[in-house]
Design an enzyme around this catalytic site. Structure first.
Site, mmCIF file in Angstrom:
data_model
loop_
_atom_site.group_PDB
_atom_site.id
_atom_site.type_symbol
_atom_site.label_atom_id
_atom_site.label_comp_id
_atom_site.label_asym_id
_atom_site.label_seq_id
_atom_site.Cartn_x
_atom_site.Cartn_y
_atom_site.Cartn_z
ATOM 1 N N GLU A 170 0.699 -1.272 -0.093
ATOM 2 C CA GLU A 170 -0.102 0.094 -0.211
ATOM 3 C C GLU A 170 1.028 1.302 -0.066
ATOM 4 O O GLU A 170 0.454 2.143 -0.617
ATOM 5 C CB GLU A 170 -0.991 -0.039 1.053
ATOM 6 C CG GLU A 170 -1.997 -1.139 1.071
ATOM 7 C CD GLU A 170 -2.993 -1.090 2.233
ATOM 8 O OE1 GLU A 170 -2.633 -0.367 3.360
ATOM 9 O OE2 GLU A 170 -3.955 -2.063 2.540
ATOM 10 N N HIS A 204 -10.185 1.264 0.142
ATOM 11 C CA HIS A 204 -10.541 0.416 1.151
ATOM 12 C C HIS A 204 -12.162 0.323 1.376
ATOM 13 O O HIS A 204 -12.818 -0.433 2.052
ATOM 14 C CB HIS A 204 -10.407 0.838 2.574
ATOM 15 C CG HIS A 204 -8.700 0.733 2.701
ATOM 16 N ND1 HIS A 204 -7.958 1.501 2.226
ATOM 17 C CD2 HIS A 204 -8.107 -0.204 3.562
ATOM 18 C CE1 HIS A 204 -6.685 0.971 2.592
ATOM 19 N NE2 HIS A 204 -6.799 0.235 3.345
#
Length: 339
Positions: A170, A204
């Protein structure tokens, strides 16, 4: 009024100064290209989770199943490789960035252990309250010193995903790749800090779908609120990580900070220390042992007072040391504070 321009030399000089010299050159990477690639990288990262039965969540297969985690790690690795290659190509071909400067922009070199240590100190100050509760009140400090907690965390597939693969992949995508594109697109430092983490937060949101699959009895409104809350705190972390990356030019710092924050979780903002949130404080049942009794009755009130005092002091210290502890000679070429 300005004096009239006389003669062809003066006319040419005036035209050059007004229409050529005074016109800013276009950025090496256009803002539209930076935005498009940011969206593309986000899609490349998330989409493979739903393209295979091995990674696609279902009522029978949760995202925490070991087989699903292993398959997703393979998918994420492929996504990162593709995104890195695309970024390097754009930087080199269109941004005219040399190979050495590409390593600098991506935050891969130089490796500054001092910058990383200072950044970690800043985060430890912020989490002083939770560290006090977990380490001192709950007695986990000895285990930390022996490294037992680290081994236990990384020995499971969930721990490996949460503390290694997740932070590395990420931070590579949303800091090391996306931020340099926005730097070359000449976004201001403030816009980079508050814009690029939104891609990170949006990535997300797919957890809402996964949560609904595995928790069908949860009301939709609660599931949406849960997802919005997750989007909020991932974006807030993204603001800080983007700030650190711009200030230090060091992706290793943001990876370690990300892993540390995943390990710590959200701080306690209510309740007494020494008691799990939501559990009652008071007399215990007959079948409960001494350990349960100690856990439910909690610690003395002064431990709780100390925790919240340290929590507030940590937040103030974090604010005071935000710029001093992220000062670095390796920062990316953007202006964060207008003088």
């Amino acid at each position: 009024m300005p004096p009239p321009v006389k003669g062809w030399r003066e006319l040419a000089s005036h035209f050059y100064a007004k229409h050529i010299k005074g016109v800013p050159k276009p950025p090496p990477v256009s803002p539209a290209t930076a935005a498009f690639l940011s969206v593309l990288f986000t899609v490349i990262y998330v989409a493979p989770f739903y393209l295979s039965a091995a990674t696609r969540p279902s009522p029978q297969l949760t995202r925490d199943a070991p087989s699903s985690i292993r398959a997703r790690i393979r998918a994420v690795t492929f996504s990162c490789i593709v995104s890195v290659l695309l970024t390097v190509y754009v930087l080199y071909q269109f941004g005219n960035v040399s190979p050495a400067d590409i390593f600098l922009l991506l935050g891969l070199w130089p490796v500054s252990l001092m910058d990383t240590a200072r950044t970690m100190l800043l985060v430890v100050i912020l989490f002083a309250g939770p560290l006090f509760e977990n380490g001192i009140v709950d007695g986990e400090l000895k285990g930390w010193i022996k490294g037992r907690g680290l081994y236990e965390s990384l020995s499971s597939w969930m721990g490996y995903r949460n503390y290694v693969v997740g932070p590395v992949s990420e931070e590579l995508i949303w800091r090391s790749l996306i931020i340099p594109l926005h730097v070359l697109a000449r976004f201001s430092g403030k816009r980079i800090i508050f814009l690029t983490p939104l891609y990170f937060g949006i990535a997300h949101l797919h957890h809402l779908y996964e949560f609904r699959l595995t928790n069908p009895r949860t009301p939709l409104l609660l599931a949406v609120l849960r997802s919005l809350f997750q989007f909020t705190y991932t974006s807030l972390f993204g603001f800080f990580a983007a700030f650190v990356f711009l200030r230090t030019g060091n992706v290793y710092s943001t990876i370690l900070v990300h892993s540390f924050c995943n390990w710590m979780g959200l701080p306690r903002f209510w309740g007494r220390v020494g008691v799990e949130p939501g559990e009652p404080i008071g007399p215990v049942g007959v079948r409960q042992g001494s350990e349960d009794k100690d856990r439910l009755q909690g610690k003395g009130i002064m431990w709780t007072v100390a925790y919240y005092a340290i929590l507030v002091a940590g937040a103030i210290g974090f604010y005071w040391q935000l710029f001093p502890l992220t000062e670095s000679t390796h920062g990316l070429p953007v202006v964060l504070i207008e003088e």
